[in-house]
Design a protein around this motif. Sequence first.
Motif, PDB file in Angstrom:
ATOM      1  N   ARG A 133       0.805  -1.405  -0.144  1.00 20.10           N
ATOM      2  CA  ARG A 133      -0.013  -0.183   0.001  1.00 20.10           C
ATOM      3  C   ARG A 133       0.798   1.291   0.094  1.00 20.10           C
ATOM      4  NH1 ARG A 133      -2.685   0.722   4.338  1.00 20.10           N
ATOM      5  NH2 ARG A 133      -2.721  -1.515   5.394  1.00 20.10           N
ATOM      6  N   SER A 134       1.947   1.384   0.688  1.00 20.58           N
ATOM      7  CA  SER A 134       3.081   2.442   0.929  1.00 20.58           C
ATOM      8  C   SER A 134       3.427   2.663  -0.411  1.00 20.58           C
ATOM      9  CB  SER A 134       3.816   2.106   1.767  1.00 20.58           C
ATOM     10  OG  SER A 134       3.373   2.309   2.960  1.00 20.58           O
ATOM     11  N   ALA A 135       3.944   1.625  -0.998  1.00 29.38           N
ATOM     12  CA  ALA A 135       4.490   1.867  -2.461  1.00 29.38           C
ATOM     13  C   ALA A 135       3.612   2.395  -3.529  1.00 29.38           C
ATOM     14  CB  ALA A 135       5.320   0.450  -2.856  1.00 29.38           C
ATOM     15  N   GLU A 136       2.446   1.647  -3.506  1.00 30.61           N
ATOM     16  CA  GLU A 136       1.379   2.188  -4.473  1.00 30.61           C
ATOM     17  C   GLU A 136       1.064   3.657  -4.332  1.00 30.61           C
ATOM     18  OE1 GLU A 136      -2.350  -0.063  -4.247  1.00 30.61           O
ATOM     19  OE2 GLU A 136      -3.047   0.798  -5.712  1.00 30.61           O
ATOM     20  N   LEU A 137       0.847   4.113  -3.069  1.00 33.12           N
ATOM     21  CA  LEU A 137       0.548   5.539  -2.447  1.00 33.12           C
ATOM     22  C   LEU A 137       1.600   6.281  -3.251  1.00 33.12           C
ATOM     23  CD1 LEU A 137      -1.546   6.941  -0.781  1.00 33.12           C
ATOM     24  CD2 LEU A 137       0.305   6.803   1.068  1.00 33.12           C
ATOM     25  N   PHE A 138       3.051   6.169  -3.373  1.00 34.65           N
ATOM     26  CA  PHE A 138       3.952   6.790  -4.206  1.00 34.65           C
ATOM     27  C   PHE A 138       4.101   6.641  -5.488  1.00 34.65           C
ATOM     28  CE2 PHE A 138       6.450   9.164  -0.760  1.00 34.65           C
ATOM     29  CZ  PHE A 138       5.580   8.817   0.196  1.00 34.65           C
ATOM     30  N   GLY A 139       3.127   5.746  -6.206  1.00 37.45           N
ATOM     31  CA  GLY A 139       3.301   5.458  -7.748  1.00 37.45           C
ATOM     32  C   GLY A 139       4.320   4.534  -8.094  1.00 37.45           C
ATOM     33  N   GLY A 183      16.410  -4.594 -19.470  1.00 38.38           N
ATOM     34  CA  GLY A 183      15.895  -5.494 -20.610  1.00 38.38           C
ATOM     35  C   GLY A 183      14.547  -5.138 -20.942  1.00 38.38           C
ATOM     36  N   HIS A 184      13.831  -4.123 -20.327  1.00 37.25           N
ATOM     37  CA  HIS A 184      12.438  -3.828 -20.606  1.00 37.25           C
ATOM     38  C   HIS A 184      12.224  -2.202 -20.676  1.00 37.25           C
ATOM     39  CE1 HIS A 184      11.896  -7.851 -19.133  1.00 37.25           C
ATOM     40  NE2 HIS A 184      11.045  -7.923 -19.732  1.00 37.25           N
ATOM     41  N   ALA A 185      13.437  -1.602 -20.824  1.00 38.96           N
ATOM     42  CA  ALA A 185      13.450  -0.217 -20.734  1.00 38.96           C
ATOM     43  C   ALA A 185      12.705   0.503 -21.687  1.00 38.96           C
ATOM     44  CB  ALA A 185      14.720   0.447 -20.709  1.00 38.96           C
ATOM     45  N   HIS A 186      12.546  -0.263 -22.938  1.00 40.36           N
ATOM     46  CA  HIS A 186      11.621   0.514 -23.925  1.00 40.36           C
ATOM     47  C   HIS A 186      10.349   0.547 -23.761  1.00 40.36           C
ATOM     48  CE1 HIS A 186      11.137   1.646 -28.050  1.00 40.36           C
ATOM     49  NE2 HIS A 186      10.415   0.830 -28.047  1.00 40.36           N
ATOM     50  N   ASP A 187       9.781  -0.417 -22.981  1.00 39.87           N
ATOM     51  CA  ASP A 187       8.443  -0.582 -22.787  1.00 39.87           C
ATOM     52  C   ASP A 187       8.140   0.165 -21.457  1.00 39.87           C
ATOM     53  OD1 ASP A 187       8.146  -2.431 -24.631  1.00 39.87           O
ATOM     54  OD2 ASP A 187       8.553  -3.905 -23.449  1.00 39.87           O
ATOM     55  N   LEU A 188       8.955   0.249 -20.616  1.00 36.99           N
ATOM     56  CA  LEU A 188       8.525   0.604 -18.981  1.00 36.99           C
ATOM     57  C   LEU A 188       8.889   2.487 -19.279  1.00 36.99           C
ATOM     58  CD1 LEU A 188      10.175  -1.984 -16.907  1.00 36.99           C
ATOM     59  CD2 LEU A 188       7.849  -1.511 -17.285  1.00 36.99           C
ATOM     60  N   GLY A 189       9.750   2.916 -19.785  1.00 33.15           N
ATOM     61  CA  GLY A 189       9.914   4.360 -20.019  1.00 33.15           C
ATOM     62  C   GLY A 189      10.974   4.775 -18.731  1.00 33.15           C
ATOM     63  N   SER A 190      10.970   6.052 -18.708  1.00 32.87           N
ATOM     64  CA  SER A 190      12.139   6.570 -17.627  1.00 32.87           C
ATOM     65  C   SER A 190      11.515   7.644 -17.196  1.00 32.87           C
ATOM     66  CB  SER A 190      13.519   6.571 -18.147  1.00 32.87           C
ATOM     67  OG  SER A 190      14.356   7.231 -17.495  1.00 32.87           O
ATOM     68  N   PRO A 191      11.544   8.127 -16.081  1.00 33.76           N
ATOM     69  CA  PRO A 191      11.855   7.228 -14.738  1.00 33.76           C
ATOM     70  C   PRO A 191      10.963   6.071 -14.526  1.00 33.76           C
ATOM     71  CG  PRO A 191      11.276   9.114 -13.778  1.00 33.76           C
ATOM     72  CD  PRO A 191      11.110   9.414 -15.432  1.00 33.76           C
ATOM     73  N   PHE A 192      11.659   5.070 -13.987  1.00 34.46           N
ATOM     74  CA  PHE A 192      10.671   3.820 -13.415  1.00 34.46           C
ATOM     75  C   PHE A 192      10.815   3.712 -12.210  1.00 34.46           C
ATOM     76  CE2 PHE A 192      10.382  -0.855 -12.484  1.00 34.46           C
ATOM     77  CZ  PHE A 192       8.980  -1.003 -13.067  1.00 34.46           C
ATOM     78  N   ARG A 193       9.442   3.673 -11.607  1.00 36.48           N
ATOM     79  CA  ARG A 193       9.440   3.607 -10.110  1.00 36.48           C
ATOM     80  C   ARG A 193       8.892   2.178  -9.772  1.00 36.48           C
ATOM     81  NH1 ARG A 193       7.646   8.797 -11.195  1.00 36.48           N
ATOM     82  NH2 ARG A 193       8.042  10.486  -9.547  1.00 36.48           N
ATOM     83  N   GLY A 194      10.061   1.493  -9.163  1.00 44.85           N
ATOM     84  CA  GLY A 194       9.715   0.029  -8.907  1.00 44.85           C
ATOM     85  C   GLY A 194       9.893  -0.533  -7.438  1.00 44.85           C
ATOM     86  N   TYR A 195       9.058  -1.525  -7.103  1.00 44.74           N
ATOM     87  CA  TYR A 195       9.297  -2.023  -5.669  1.00 44.74           C
ATOM     88  C   TYR A 195       9.261  -3.546  -5.549  1.00 44.74           C
ATOM     89  CZ  TYR A 195       4.357  -2.888  -4.498  1.00 44.74           C
ATOM     90  OH  TYR A 195       3.236  -3.461  -4.603  1.00 44.74           O
TER      91      TYR A 195
END
Length: 420
Positions: free
Chosen positions: A29-35, A92-104
């Motif tokens: 939930r915390s991560a989702e809140l920060f996108g 390996g997926h930068a093209h689809d994910l774009g930049s910046p990417f926020r992941g957790y």
Amino acid sequence: MELAPPRGTQDLLGDRADGMWRLYDEAHRSAELFGFRYVETPTFEHTELFARTAGDTSDVVTKEMYTFEDKGGRSLTLRPESTAGVVRAYLGHAHDLGSPFRGYYLGPQFRHGRPQAGRLREFRQFGVEVIGAAEPTADVEVIELGERFLRERGIERTTLHLNSIGDANCRPAYRERLIAYLEPFRDQLDEDCRTRLAKNPLRVFDCKVDGGKDFVRAAPTITDHLCDACRDHFAAVREGLDAAGVPYELDPRLVRGLDYYTRTAFEWVSGALAAAQSTINAGGRYDGLAAELGGADTPGVGFAMGLDRVLLALDAEGGRAPAGRTPRCFVVAIGSETQREGTRLVRALRDRGVSAIRSFAERPLKAQLRMADRAGAAYVAIIGERELAEGTVTLRRMADGEQWPVQVAALPERLAGETA
Ligand SMILES: [Zn+2]
């Protein structure tokens, strides 16, 4: 057959498992809140991934990796941390994910150290990464998320330590200066630190044996030798944290065990845990990692929080007891005539979103009440022949033993409407 799990691992059952599950839930939930978007990478990777990124003076590489050869003769390693894997996957997926990417991510990590409380061989981490952002505002956002997560769990006795460890522009000159300073003290360093002195002298600061010695404490610090760009970056991070109301302590001797970290380094240290296990969340910027993996230059910043230690800190601070994830209602059906109604009621409760169970076999009332108690049910709904005839249940609140009749049709709504 041995029932205890392998050394350095633990089984989570009952309240302990509930507590960990809640941390997972709250982390999502915390991560989702920060996108931040959820990421899963493999539990094992090619050994090369860690050998390339961790640097050869890192404890993780030299002593603590679970490395094995698979049946195809490849060298694989259980991940000792997840940042390298997440960045590898992103590249390996930068093209689809774009930049910046926020992941957790959430999950187990493995280090073959000497196990003790708070330092297990298999441990669980909640980590976040912002990949593709060089701006200090990204550092601030990552730290703000980490801070908020601990505060919302009720953990108070932690201090955020903050430093900048420079970059490829200013660290080499500082490194030379530090080596020149430490060289005359070579005889007073233990063997491990002499190796560090040659390969990664900054790590003399976090040496368990020598790190506290006066001549190490008096050594020049990287913070005083940052280039203009690193100094500006660090100032902006501090300003951002001040504006966000996140308290921190500057710690010029805070360094990182992994070589790909640059600029901002930080960790939360708990005053409630023993010193050797007191770091409950550590992170920083790793602008050099993507290039190390053979990708395009891609800056990044993140943290990795030890969830087992968060649970220990919660215990130690005597804070919020982890609430059990136990059934709301245990349905007791007495006598063969009521069995069908008992099953129907359990289903009706579940349809309304109320967790409910009942005995798999017909048992005497007393035995079923014991089962309900052991299951941790908040309520017991008893259906006997009289209740069946009246279309009611006898509802008993387990906390105080008080009981009263309730229309069976009204029970699901009634329990659904109550707060836990
Ligand atoms: Zn610099």
